[in-house]
Scaffold this motif. Structure first.
Motif, PDB file in Angstrom:
ATOM      1  N   SER A  54      45.150  37.492  32.067  1.00 17.18           N
ATOM      2  CA  SER A  54      45.153  38.949  31.950  1.00 17.18           C
ATOM      3  C   SER A  54      45.572  39.669  33.226  1.00 17.18           C
ATOM      4  CB  SER A  54      43.762  39.440  31.523  1.00 17.18           C
ATOM      5  OG  SER A  54      42.779  39.075  32.480  1.00 17.18           O
ATOM      6  N   LYS A 145      36.570  34.899  25.671  1.00 24.85           N
ATOM      7  CA  LYS A 145      37.840  35.572  25.934  1.00 24.85           C
ATOM      8  C   LYS A 145      37.627  36.859  26.711  1.00 24.85           C
ATOM      9  CE  LYS A 145      40.458  33.741  22.003  1.00 24.85           C
ATOM     10  NZ  LYS A 145      41.218  34.092  20.783  1.00 24.85           N
ATOM     11  N   VAL A 149      38.684  38.295  30.680  1.00 26.37           N
ATOM     12  CA  VAL A 149      39.198  39.604  31.086  1.00 26.37           C
ATOM     13  C   VAL A 149      38.355  40.163  32.230  1.00 26.37           C
ATOM     14  CG1 VAL A 149      39.627  41.977  30.358  1.00 26.37           C
ATOM     15  CG2 VAL A 149      40.130  40.091  28.795  1.00 26.37           C
ATOM     16  N   SER A 188      44.063  47.316  35.924  1.00 21.12           N
ATOM     17  CA  SER A 188      43.554  46.335  34.959  1.00 21.12           C
ATOM     18  C   SER A 188      43.853  46.765  33.532  1.00 21.12           C
ATOM     19  CB  SER A 188      42.048  46.125  35.154  1.00 21.12           C
ATOM     20  OG  SER A 188      41.330  47.332  35.015  1.00 21.12           O
ATOM     21  N   TRP A 191      47.514  45.758  33.099  1.00 19.45           N
ATOM     22  CA  TRP A 191      47.615  44.305  33.083  1.00 19.45           C
ATOM     23  C   TRP A 191      47.170  43.740  31.740  1.00 19.45           C
ATOM     24  CZ3 TRP A 191      44.701  43.776  38.397  1.00 19.45           C
ATOM     25  CH2 TRP A 191      45.579  44.131  39.432  1.00 19.45           C
ATOM     26  N   CYS A 192      46.000  44.192  31.261  1.00 24.74           N
ATOM     27  CA  CYS A 192      45.462  43.685  29.995  1.00 24.74           C
ATOM     28  C   CYS A 192      46.303  44.134  28.812  1.00 24.74           C
ATOM     29  CB  CYS A 192      44.013  44.150  29.814  1.00 24.74           C
ATOM     30  SG  CYS A 192      42.845  43.405  30.962  1.00 24.74           S
ATOM     31  N   LYS A 193      46.748  45.372  28.857  1.00 28.54           N
ATOM     32  CA  LYS A 193      47.505  45.926  27.736  1.00 28.54           C
ATOM     33  C   LYS A 193      48.789  45.140  27.475  1.00 28.54           C
ATOM     34  CE  LYS A 193      49.280  50.317  25.920  1.00 28.54           C
ATOM     35  NZ  LYS A 193      48.442  50.266  24.708  1.00 28.54           N
ATOM     36  N   ARG A 195      49.330  41.963  28.583  1.00 28.26           N
ATOM     37  CA  ARG A 195      49.123  40.521  28.596  1.00 28.26           C
ATOM     38  C   ARG A 195      48.184  40.025  27.502  1.00 28.26           C
ATOM     39  NH1 ARG A 195      50.438  41.862  33.713  1.00 28.26           N
ATOM     40  NH2 ARG A 195      51.720  40.383  34.877  1.00 28.26           N
ATOM     41  N   CYS A 196      47.354  40.921  26.940  1.00 30.64           N
ATOM     42  CA  CYS A 196      46.427  40.537  25.876  1.00 30.64           C
ATOM     43  C   CYS A 196      47.006  40.942  24.519  1.00 30.64           C
ATOM     44  CB  CYS A 196      45.065  41.206  26.069  1.00 30.64           C
ATOM     45  SG  CYS A 196      44.231  40.728  27.604  1.00 30.64           S
ATOM     46  N   TRP A 205      39.651  52.186  26.972  1.00 26.73           N
ATOM     47  CA  TRP A 205      39.448  51.259  28.101  1.00 26.73           C
ATOM     48  C   TRP A 205      38.408  51.802  29.075  1.00 26.73           C
ATOM     49  CZ3 TRP A 205      40.026  46.472  29.556  1.00 26.73           C
ATOM     50  CH2 TRP A 205      40.114  46.127  30.895  1.00 26.73           C
ATOM     51  N   VAL A 212      39.226  45.411  24.114  1.00 26.57           N
ATOM     52  CA  VAL A 212      40.363  44.500  24.305  1.00 26.57           C
ATOM     53  C   VAL A 212      40.468  43.491  23.164  1.00 26.57           C
ATOM     54  CG1 VAL A 212      41.340  42.704  25.781  1.00 26.57           C
ATOM     55  CG2 VAL A 212      40.332  44.745  26.806  1.00 26.57           C
TER      56      VAL A 212
END
Length: 214
Positions: A54, A145, A149, A188, A191-193, A195-196, A205, A212
């Motif tokens: 992530s 999971k 994150v 973050s 990054w998460c948006k 990559r996840c 968020w 997530v």
């Protein structure tokens, strides 16, 4: 020279090229160099580089250096015999700038860790080292999971703390401590948006990072 080459019928004219010997196909890959580092330089399994998906590679690298105590902190530099003016933490001026101090014990990083715990609605606990932090992370009762994150968020914290420290030492303009947490939350999110495998909004968020996995 001509006589030396006589009988060499297997030479085929072609362009010169580089070959990456760690892969059978000769093509460079990040995974191959990571395996080489883990297998030869750090044979201890506990120091193996386990990337969190992530966050970007640059953030994972900082986290790995925190884990292996490989960053050039003032304390590490002094241990190598280099003469430096001070080994005091430039962020809080209240302790020796070691890896454990700057990423776990410094008053500033602990303030941000409390904010992260409040944001994620989890119990905060003071930790003094990477090992203690890892034990704390394992003890948290959330989905695996989602825990990955959260681990990535802390990796981002260490990345921002190290960057803040470097700007404090080397930039002419003094960086703002208050922006560390804000930048961490913002980065973050992106990054998460990207990559996840989930779709969530900025407001979600901020209010509930557990979104997530929805």
């Amino acid at each position: 020279m001509t006589s030396t080459l006589e009988g060499c019928n297997d030479i085929v004219p072609c362009e010169d090229r580089y070959v990456w010997t760690l892969e059978s196909d000769g093509v460079f890959s990040v995974a191959s160099i990571r395996k080489e580092i883990d297998g030869n330089r750090f044979q201890d399994v506990s120091l193996s580089s386990m990337w969190v998906k992530s966050v970007p590679i640059k953030v994972n690298i900082i986290a790995w250096k925190v884990k292996s105590n490989a960053l050039p902190t003032r304390f590490n530099i002094s241990r190598r015999g280099m003469d430096i003016d001070s080994i005091v933490c430039p962020i809080c001026n209240a302790g020796v700038e070691s890896t454990n101090h700057i990423f776990f014990q410094c008053v500033v990083v602990r303030q941000i860790m409390r904010k992260i715990s409040s944001w994620w609605n989890i119990d905060y606990s003071d930790v003094n080292s990477y090992e203690e932090w890892q034990v704390w992370l394992v003890s948290i009762r959330i989905q695996s999971k989602l825990k990955g994150v959260l681990e990535g968020v802390y990796y981002g914290l260490w990345w921002y703390m190290w960057n803040f420290r470097n700007k404090l030492l080397f930039d002419k303009k003094i960086p703002e401590k208050a922006l560390i947490f804000d930048n961490l939350v913002s980065s973050s999110f992106y990054w998460c948006k990207f990559r996840c495998k989930a779709s969530f909004k900025w407001d979600d968020w901020l209010k509930n990072p557990y979104i997530v996995l929805v």
